[in-house]
Design a protein around this motif. Structure first.
Motif, short mmCIF file in Angstrom:
data_model
loop_
_atom_site.label_atom_id
_atom_site.label_comp_id
_atom_site.label_asym_id
_atom_site.label_seq_id
_atom_site.Cartn_x
_atom_site.Cartn_y
_atom_site.Cartn_z
N PRO A 1 0.84 -1.20 0.00
CA PRO A 1 0.00 0.00 0.00
C PRO A 1 0.87 1.25 0.00
CG PRO A 1 0.06 -0.95 2.19
CD PRO A 1 0.79 -1.91 1.30
N PRO A 2 0.33 2.39 -0.39
CA PRO A 2 1.13 3.62 -0.38
C PRO A 2 1.38 4.11 1.04
CG PRO A 2 -1.15 4.11 -0.94
CD PRO A 2 -1.04 2.61 -0.88
N THR A 3 2.47 4.82 1.21
CA THR A 3 2.72 5.47 2.49
C THR A 3 1.80 6.69 2.60
OG1 THR A 3 4.42 6.93 1.59
CG2 THR A 3 5.14 4.76 2.39
N ALA A 4 1.75 7.27 3.78
CA ALA A 4 0.89 8.45 3.97
C ALA A 4 1.30 9.59 3.05
CB ALA A 4 0.95 8.89 5.43
N ALA A 5 2.61 9.79 2.90
CA ALA A 5 3.09 10.86 2.03
C ALA A 5 2.74 10.57 0.57
CB ALA A 5 4.60 11.02 2.19
N GLU A 6 2.93 9.32 0.14
CA GLU A 6 2.60 8.96 -1.24
C GLU A 6 1.11 9.10 -1.50
OE1 GLU A 6 6.10 5.59 -2.01
OE2 GLU A 6 4.18 5.03 -1.11
N ARG A 7 0.30 8.69 -0.53
CA ARG A 7 -1.14 8.79 -0.70
C ARG A 7 -1.57 10.25 -0.86
NH1 ARG A 7 -4.87 5.13 0.68
NH2 ARG A 7 -3.39 4.07 2.07
N VAL B 1 0.23 12.80 -2.05
CA VAL B 1 0.65 13.32 -3.36
C VAL B 1 -0.24 12.79 -4.47
CG1 VAL B 1 2.51 13.30 -5.06
CG2 VAL B 1 3.04 13.68 -2.65
N VAL B 2 -0.50 11.49 -4.44
CA VAL B 2 -1.29 10.87 -5.51
C VAL B 2 -2.74 11.36 -5.45
CG1 VAL B 2 -2.21 8.69 -6.38
CG2 VAL B 2 0.19 8.85 -5.68
N THR B 3 -3.30 11.45 -4.26
CA THR B 3 -4.69 11.91 -4.14
C THR B 3 -4.83 13.34 -4.63
OG1 THR B 3 -5.03 10.46 -2.23
CG2 THR B 3 -6.58 12.27 -2.52
N ALA B 4 -3.85 14.18 -4.33
CA ALA B 4 -3.89 15.56 -4.81
C ALA B 4 -3.83 15.60 -6.34
CB ALA B 4 -2.73 16.36 -4.22
N HIS B 5 -3.02 14.72 -6.92
CA HIS B 5 -2.93 14.70 -8.38
C HIS B 5 -4.23 14.21 -9.00
CE1 HIS B 5 -0.97 14.48 -12.29
NE2 HIS B 5 -1.46 13.26 -12.44
N LEU B 6 -4.86 13.20 -8.38
CA LEU B 6 -6.12 12.67 -8.92
C LEU B 6 -7.25 13.70 -8.82
CD1 LEU B 6 -6.04 9.02 -7.50
CD2 LEU B 6 -5.54 9.76 -9.84
N ARG B 7 -7.14 14.61 -7.89
CA ARG B 7 -8.16 15.65 -7.73
C ARG B 7 -7.88 16.90 -8.55
NH1 ARG B 7 -8.71 15.30 -1.11
NH2 ARG B 7 -9.88 13.34 -1.03
N ALA B 8 -6.81 16.89 -9.31
CA ALA B 8 -6.45 18.06 -10.12
C ALA B 8 -7.43 18.20 -11.28
CB ALA B 8 -5.02 17.92 -10.62
N SER B 9 -7.13 19.16 -12.14
CA SER B 9 -8.08 19.49 -13.20
C SER B 9 -8.13 18.47 -14.32
CB SER B 9 -7.71 20.86 -13.78
OG SER B 9 -6.37 20.86 -14.28
N LYS B 10 -7.18 17.56 -14.36
CA LYS B 10 -7.17 16.56 -15.43
C LYS B 10 -8.36 15.62 -15.29
CE LYS B 10 -2.18 16.27 -16.34
NZ LYS B 10 -1.04 15.36 -16.44
N PRO B 11 -8.80 14.99 -16.40
CA PRO B 11 -9.80 13.93 -16.26
C PRO B 11 -9.27 12.84 -15.34
CG PRO B 11 -9.51 14.54 -18.56
CD PRO B 11 -8.45 15.25 -17.80
#
Length: 316
Positions: A276-282, A284-294
Protein backbone atom coordinates in the motif's frame (compact mmCIF):
# COMPACT_ATOMS: atom_id res chain seq x y z
CA UNK A 1 48.25 -24.42 -20.01
CA UNK A 2 45.25 -22.58 -21.41
CA UNK A 3 44.97 -25.08 -24.26
CA UNK A 4 45.30 -28.22 -22.18
CA UNK A 5 41.57 -28.75 -21.33
CA UNK A 6 40.66 -28.52 -25.02
CA UNK A 7 43.31 -31.09 -25.99
CA UNK A 8 42.30 -33.37 -23.13
CA UNK A 9 38.63 -33.28 -24.00
CA UNK A 10 38.94 -33.57 -27.76
CA UNK A 11 38.52 -37.39 -27.72
CA UNK A 12 35.35 -36.99 -25.62
CA UNK A 13 33.55 -35.23 -28.45
CA UNK A 14 35.34 -36.72 -31.46
CA UNK A 15 32.67 -39.37 -32.14
CA UNK A 16 29.71 -37.02 -32.47
CA UNK A 17 27.55 -36.86 -35.57
CA UNK A 18 24.54 -34.79 -36.53
CA UNK A 19 21.24 -35.56 -38.17
CA UNK A 20 18.44 -33.31 -39.32
CA UNK A 21 14.89 -33.15 -37.99
CA UNK A 22 11.66 -31.85 -39.47
CA UNK A 23 12.52 -28.44 -38.00
CA UNK A 24 14.83 -27.08 -40.71
CA UNK A 25 17.25 -25.25 -38.41
CA UNK A 26 17.46 -28.02 -35.79
CA UNK A 27 19.93 -30.88 -35.61
CA UNK A 28 20.25 -33.85 -33.26
CA UNK A 29 23.71 -34.53 -31.85
CA UNK A 30 24.37 -38.22 -31.21
CA UNK A 31 27.20 -40.62 -30.38
CA UNK A 32 28.46 -42.33 -33.54
CA UNK A 33 30.64 -45.41 -32.81
CA UNK A 34 31.51 -45.74 -36.51
CA UNK A 35 33.73 -42.65 -36.35
CA UNK A 36 37.40 -43.17 -35.38
CA UNK A 37 38.40 -42.29 -31.84
CA UNK A 38 41.79 -40.59 -31.33
CA UNK A 39 42.52 -42.56 -28.14
CA UNK A 40 41.11 -45.26 -25.89
CA UNK A 41 42.63 -43.65 -22.78
CA UNK A 42 41.24 -40.25 -21.88
CA UNK A 43 43.15 -37.66 -19.90
CA UNK A 44 40.91 -35.23 -18.07
CA UNK A 45 41.99 -31.65 -17.28
CA UNK A 46 43.19 -32.69 -13.79
CA UNK A 47 45.42 -35.40 -15.32
CA UNK A 48 43.38 -38.41 -14.22
CA UNK A 49 42.97 -41.17 -16.83
CA UNK A 50 39.97 -43.21 -17.99
CA UNK A 51 40.13 -46.29 -20.21
CA UNK A 52 37.26 -46.66 -22.67
CA UNK A 53 35.72 -49.80 -24.13
CA UNK A 54 35.57 -49.83 -27.97
CA UNK A 55 31.82 -49.15 -28.05
CA UNK A 56 31.66 -46.83 -25.02
CA UNK A 57 30.42 -43.27 -25.28
CA UNK A 58 33.30 -41.13 -23.94
CA UNK A 59 30.80 -38.51 -22.79
CA UNK A 60 29.63 -40.93 -20.09
CA UNK A 61 33.17 -41.13 -18.72
CA UNK A 62 33.49 -37.36 -18.83
CA UNK A 63 30.19 -36.90 -16.96
CA UNK A 64 31.27 -39.37 -14.26
CA UNK A 65 34.56 -37.50 -13.81
CA UNK A 66 32.77 -34.16 -13.74
CA UNK A 67 30.47 -35.26 -10.88
CA UNK A 68 33.02 -37.07 -8.75
CA UNK A 69 33.00 -35.88 -5.11
CA UNK A 70 36.78 -35.37 -5.24
CA UNK A 71 36.45 -33.10 -8.28
CA UNK A 72 34.86 -29.91 -6.90
CA UNK A 73 35.31 -27.75 -10.02
CA UNK A 74 31.85 -28.38 -11.47
CA UNK A 75 30.06 -28.11 -8.11
CA UNK A 76 31.84 -24.82 -7.34
CA UNK A 77 30.98 -23.35 -10.73
CA UNK A 78 27.32 -24.40 -10.50
CA UNK A 79 26.98 -23.17 -6.90
CA UNK A 80 28.52 -19.84 -7.88
CA UNK A 81 26.02 -19.47 -10.73
CA UNK A 82 23.03 -20.14 -8.52
CA UNK A 83 24.33 -17.74 -5.88
CA UNK A 84 24.83 -15.02 -8.50
CA UNK A 85 21.37 -15.66 -9.95
CA UNK A 86 19.77 -15.10 -6.55
CA UNK A 87 21.97 -12.33 -5.18
CA UNK A 88 23.03 -10.54 -8.35
CA UNK A 89 26.74 -11.13 -7.82
CA UNK A 90 28.88 -14.26 -7.71
CA UNK A 91 31.17 -15.30 -4.91
CA UNK A 92 33.62 -15.48 -7.80
CA UNK A 93 32.98 -12.39 -9.90
CA UNK A 94 32.68 -12.31 -12.91
CA UNK A 95 30.61 -15.45 -12.54
CA UNK A 96 32.44 -17.56 -15.15
CA UNK A 97 35.93 -16.24 -14.43
CA UNK A 98 37.43 -19.05 -12.33
CA UNK A 99 41.21 -18.70 -12.26
CA UNK A 100 43.95 -18.63 -9.60
CA UNK A 101 44.38 -14.85 -9.72
CA UNK A 102 40.61 -14.20 -9.29
CA UNK A 103 39.89 -15.73 -5.88
CA UNK A 104 36.38 -15.99 -4.41
CA UNK A 105 35.22 -13.21 -2.07
CA UNK A 106 34.52 -15.89 0.54
CA UNK A 107 36.27 -19.19 -0.17
CA UNK A 108 34.70 -20.95 2.81
CA UNK A 109 31.21 -20.00 1.62
CA UNK A 110 31.84 -21.31 -1.89
CA UNK A 111 33.29 -24.56 -0.49
CA UNK A 112 30.24 -25.00 1.74
CA UNK A 113 27.80 -24.49 -1.13
CA UNK A 114 29.74 -26.88 -3.37
CA UNK A 115 29.82 -29.50 -0.59
CA UNK A 116 26.06 -29.09 -0.06
CA UNK A 117 25.49 -29.66 -3.77
CA UNK A 118 27.64 -32.81 -3.84
CA UNK A 119 26.13 -34.21 -0.62
CA UNK A 120 22.61 -33.80 -2.04
CA UNK A 121 23.63 -35.58 -5.28
CA UNK A 122 23.25 -32.32 -7.18
CA UNK A 123 19.74 -31.61 -5.95
CA UNK A 124 19.36 -27.97 -7.03
CA UNK A 125 16.32 -27.49 -4.81
CA UNK A 126 18.38 -28.41 -1.77
CA UNK A 127 21.01 -25.82 -2.64
CA UNK A 128 18.40 -23.17 -3.42
CA UNK A 129 16.78 -23.85 -0.05
CA UNK A 130 20.16 -23.46 1.65
CA UNK A 131 20.68 -20.05 0.03
CA UNK A 132 17.13 -18.72 0.31
CA UNK A 133 16.86 -19.50 4.03
CA UNK A 134 20.21 -17.87 4.82
CA UNK A 135 20.55 -14.57 6.65
CA UNK A 136 22.68 -13.30 3.76
CA UNK A 137 19.87 -13.64 1.23
CA UNK A 138 17.38 -12.10 3.65
CA UNK A 139 19.43 -8.96 4.33
CA UNK A 140 18.02 -5.51 3.68
CA UNK A 141 18.80 -3.79 0.40
CA UNK A 142 19.91 -0.71 2.36
CA UNK A 143 23.69 -0.62 2.63
CA UNK A 144 24.78 -0.50 6.31
CA UNK A 145 28.09 1.17 5.45
CA UNK A 146 29.80 3.24 2.77
CA UNK A 147 32.65 0.74 2.55
CA UNK A 148 33.06 -0.10 -1.18
CA UNK A 149 33.87 -3.72 -0.23
CA UNK A 150 30.48 -4.22 1.44
CA UNK A 151 28.72 -5.29 -1.76
CA UNK A 152 31.44 -7.77 -2.73
CA UNK A 153 31.15 -9.39 0.72
CA UNK A 154 27.33 -9.43 0.67
CA UNK A 155 26.83 -7.08 3.61
CA UNK A 156 23.48 -6.14 2.07
CA UNK A 157 21.21 -7.31 -0.74
CA UNK A 158 22.36 -5.24 -3.70
CA UNK A 159 19.36 -4.01 -5.76
CA UNK A 160 19.49 -4.86 -9.44
CA UNK A 161 17.23 -4.17 -12.38
CA UNK A 162 14.80 -6.87 -13.37
CA UNK A 163 15.87 -9.05 -16.28
CA UNK A 164 14.34 -8.09 -19.62
CA UNK A 165 12.01 -11.11 -19.70
CA UNK A 166 10.78 -10.57 -16.14
CA UNK A 167 10.18 -6.87 -16.75
CA UNK A 168 8.08 -7.32 -19.89
CA UNK A 169 6.14 -10.20 -18.29
CA UNK A 170 5.33 -7.93 -15.34
CA UNK A 171 4.14 -5.13 -17.62
CA UNK A 172 2.01 -7.55 -19.62
CA UNK A 173 0.45 -9.10 -16.51
CA UNK A 174 -0.37 -5.72 -14.96
CA UNK A 175 -1.88 -4.27 -18.12
CA UNK A 176 -3.42 -7.44 -19.55
CA UNK A 177 -1.48 -7.17 -22.82
CA UNK A 178 1.00 -9.37 -24.66
CA UNK A 179 4.03 -9.02 -26.92
CA UNK A 180 4.62 -9.71 -30.60
CA UNK A 181 7.80 -11.67 -31.30
CA UNK A 182 9.93 -12.06 -34.41
CA UNK A 183 12.97 -14.11 -35.36
CA UNK A 184 16.13 -12.96 -37.08
CA UNK A 185 16.26 -16.44 -38.62
CA UNK A 186 13.36 -16.94 -41.06
CA UNK A 187 11.16 -19.71 -39.73
CA UNK A 188 7.51 -20.73 -39.98
CA UNK A 189 6.88 -21.06 -36.25
CA UNK A 190 7.59 -17.61 -34.82
CA UNK A 191 4.02 -17.25 -33.52
CA UNK A 192 3.96 -17.28 -29.72
CA UNK A 193 0.65 -17.74 -27.84
CA UNK A 194 -0.49 -14.63 -26.00
CA UNK A 195 -0.44 -16.41 -22.64
CA UNK A 196 3.19 -17.54 -22.95
CA UNK A 197 5.66 -15.59 -20.90
CA UNK A 198 8.95 -14.22 -22.19
CA UNK A 199 10.83 -16.20 -19.55
CA UNK A 200 9.60 -19.38 -21.30
CA UNK A 201 10.67 -18.51 -24.85
CA UNK A 202 12.31 -21.70 -26.09
CA UNK A 203 14.53 -20.21 -28.79
CA UNK A 204 17.16 -17.49 -28.42
CA UNK A 205 16.47 -16.22 -31.94
CA UNK A 206 12.81 -15.46 -31.09
CA UNK A 207 12.84 -12.01 -29.56
CA UNK A 208 11.32 -8.54 -29.54
CA UNK A 209 12.63 -5.01 -29.66
CA UNK A 210 11.99 -4.65 -25.93
CA UNK A 211 13.97 -7.79 -25.03
CA UNK A 212 16.91 -6.75 -27.18
CA UNK A 213 16.91 -3.21 -25.78
CA UNK A 214 16.87 -4.44 -22.18
CA UNK A 215 19.73 -6.90 -22.52
CA UNK A 216 18.28 -10.36 -23.13
CA UNK A 217 21.14 -12.45 -24.56
CA UNK A 218 20.98 -14.21 -27.89
CA UNK A 219 22.19 -17.37 -26.08
CA UNK A 220 25.06 -17.84 -28.51
CA UNK A 221 27.26 -18.99 -25.61
CA UNK A 222 26.74 -20.41 -22.15
CA UNK A 223 28.49 -17.49 -20.45
CA UNK A 224 26.59 -15.52 -17.85
CA UNK A 225 28.30 -12.35 -19.08
CA UNK A 226 26.37 -12.59 -22.36
CA UNK A 227 23.39 -10.97 -20.63
CA UNK A 228 23.69 -7.17 -20.40
CA UNK A 229 22.31 -5.69 -17.18
CA UNK A 230 23.68 -2.17 -17.60
CA UNK A 231 20.98 0.50 -17.52
CA UNK A 232 21.15 2.64 -20.68
CA UNK A 233 19.66 5.94 -21.78
CA UNK A 234 17.66 4.12 -24.46
CA UNK A 235 16.02 1.95 -21.80
CA UNK A 236 15.09 4.95 -19.67
CA UNK A 237 13.62 6.78 -22.66
CA UNK A 238 11.64 3.71 -23.70
CA UNK A 239 10.00 3.43 -20.30
CA UNK A 240 9.41 7.18 -20.03
CA UNK A 241 7.90 8.07 -23.38
CA UNK A 242 7.64 5.17 -25.84
CA UNK A 243 4.38 4.43 -27.62
CA UNK A 244 4.99 0.77 -26.75
CA UNK A 245 4.59 1.37 -23.01
CA UNK A 246 1.94 4.04 -23.57
CA UNK A 247 -0.31 1.64 -25.49
CA UNK A 248 0.02 -1.00 -22.82
CA UNK A 249 -1.02 1.47 -20.12
CA UNK A 250 -3.80 3.11 -22.12
CA UNK A 251 -5.25 0.05 -23.86
CA UNK A 252 -4.50 -2.81 -21.48
CA UNK A 253 -7.82 -4.31 -20.32
CA UNK A 254 -6.55 -5.36 -16.88
CA UNK A 255 -5.26 -1.90 -16.02
CA UNK A 256 -8.35 -0.27 -17.55
CA UNK A 257 -10.59 -2.21 -15.19
CA UNK A 258 -8.50 -1.06 -12.23
CA UNK A 259 -8.60 2.58 -13.34
CA UNK A 260 -12.40 2.56 -13.51
CA UNK A 261 -12.59 2.22 -9.75
CA UNK A 262 -13.51 5.44 -7.92
CA UNK A 263 -10.48 5.37 -5.58
CA UNK A 264 -7.69 3.43 -7.34
CA UNK A 265 -4.75 4.65 -5.24
CA UNK A 266 -4.33 1.55 -3.06
CA UNK A 267 -4.99 -0.78 -5.99
CA UNK A 268 -2.37 0.94 -8.13
CA UNK A 269 0.32 0.60 -5.48
CA UNK A 270 -0.62 -2.98 -4.65
CA UNK A 271 -0.61 -3.90 -8.35
CA UNK A 272 2.70 -2.27 -9.26
CA UNK A 273 4.67 -2.41 -6.00
CA UNK A 274 2.87 -5.13 -3.98
CA UNK A 275 2.40 -2.77 -1.03
CA UNK A 276 0.00 0.00 0.00
CA UNK A 277 1.13 3.62 -0.38
CA UNK A 278 2.72 5.47 2.49
CA UNK A 279 0.89 8.45 3.97
CA UNK A 280 3.09 10.86 2.03
CA UNK A 281 2.60 8.96 -1.24
CA UNK A 282 -1.14 8.79 -0.70
CA UNK A 283 -1.31 12.56 -0.17
CA UNK A 284 0.65 13.32 -3.36
CA UNK A 285 -1.29 10.87 -5.51
CA UNK A 286 -4.69 11.91 -4.14
CA UNK A 287 -3.89 15.56 -4.81
CA UNK A 288 -2.93 14.70 -8.38
CA UNK A 289 -6.12 12.67 -8.92
CA UNK A 290 -8.16 15.65 -7.73
CA UNK A 291 -6.45 18.06 -10.12
CA UNK A 292 -8.08 19.49 -13.20
CA UNK A 293 -7.17 16.56 -15.43
CA UNK A 294 -9.80 13.93 -16.26
CA UNK A 295 -9.64 11.25 -13.51
CA UNK A 296 -8.57 8.48 -15.89
CA UNK A 297 -5.77 10.60 -17.36
CA UNK A 298 -4.52 11.48 -13.90
CA UNK A 299 -4.62 7.79 -12.84
CA UNK A 300 -2.63 6.87 -15.96
CA UNK A 301 -0.03 9.44 -14.93
CA UNK A 302 0.31 7.65 -11.60
CA UNK A 303 0.58 4.26 -13.31
CA UNK A 304 3.30 5.54 -15.64
CA UNK A 305 5.19 7.06 -12.70
CA UNK A 306 5.06 3.73 -10.84
CA UNK A 307 6.36 1.88 -13.92
CA UNK A 308 9.38 4.18 -13.89
CA UNK A 309 10.00 3.95 -10.16
CA UNK A 310 13.17 2.28 -8.93
CA UNK A 311 11.04 0.11 -6.67
CA UNK A 312 9.19 -1.40 -9.64
CA UNK A 313 12.20 -1.77 -11.94
CA UNK A 314 14.56 -3.35 -9.42
CA UNK A 315 14.79 -6.55 -7.46
CA UNK A 316 15.55 -5.49 -3.92
Amino acid sequence: MARRPARCLRPVFSQLSYKATREWKEEIVFFDPTLPRPATVLRFPDGSPATLAPDADPRDAFAEWLLRPDNPAFARALANRLWAWLLGRGIVQPVDDFRPDNPPANAALLDHLAATLVASHYDLRALLREILTSQTYQRSSLAPTDDPCAEAHFAFYAPRRLDAEVLIDALNQITGTHESYTSAIPEPFTFIPAEQRAIALPDGSITSGFLEKFGRPARDTGEAAERTSTVTAAQRLHLLNSTHVQRKLEQGPALAALLRRPQPVDELFLTFLARPPTAAERAVVTAHLRASKPPRRAALDVAWALVNSAEFLHQH
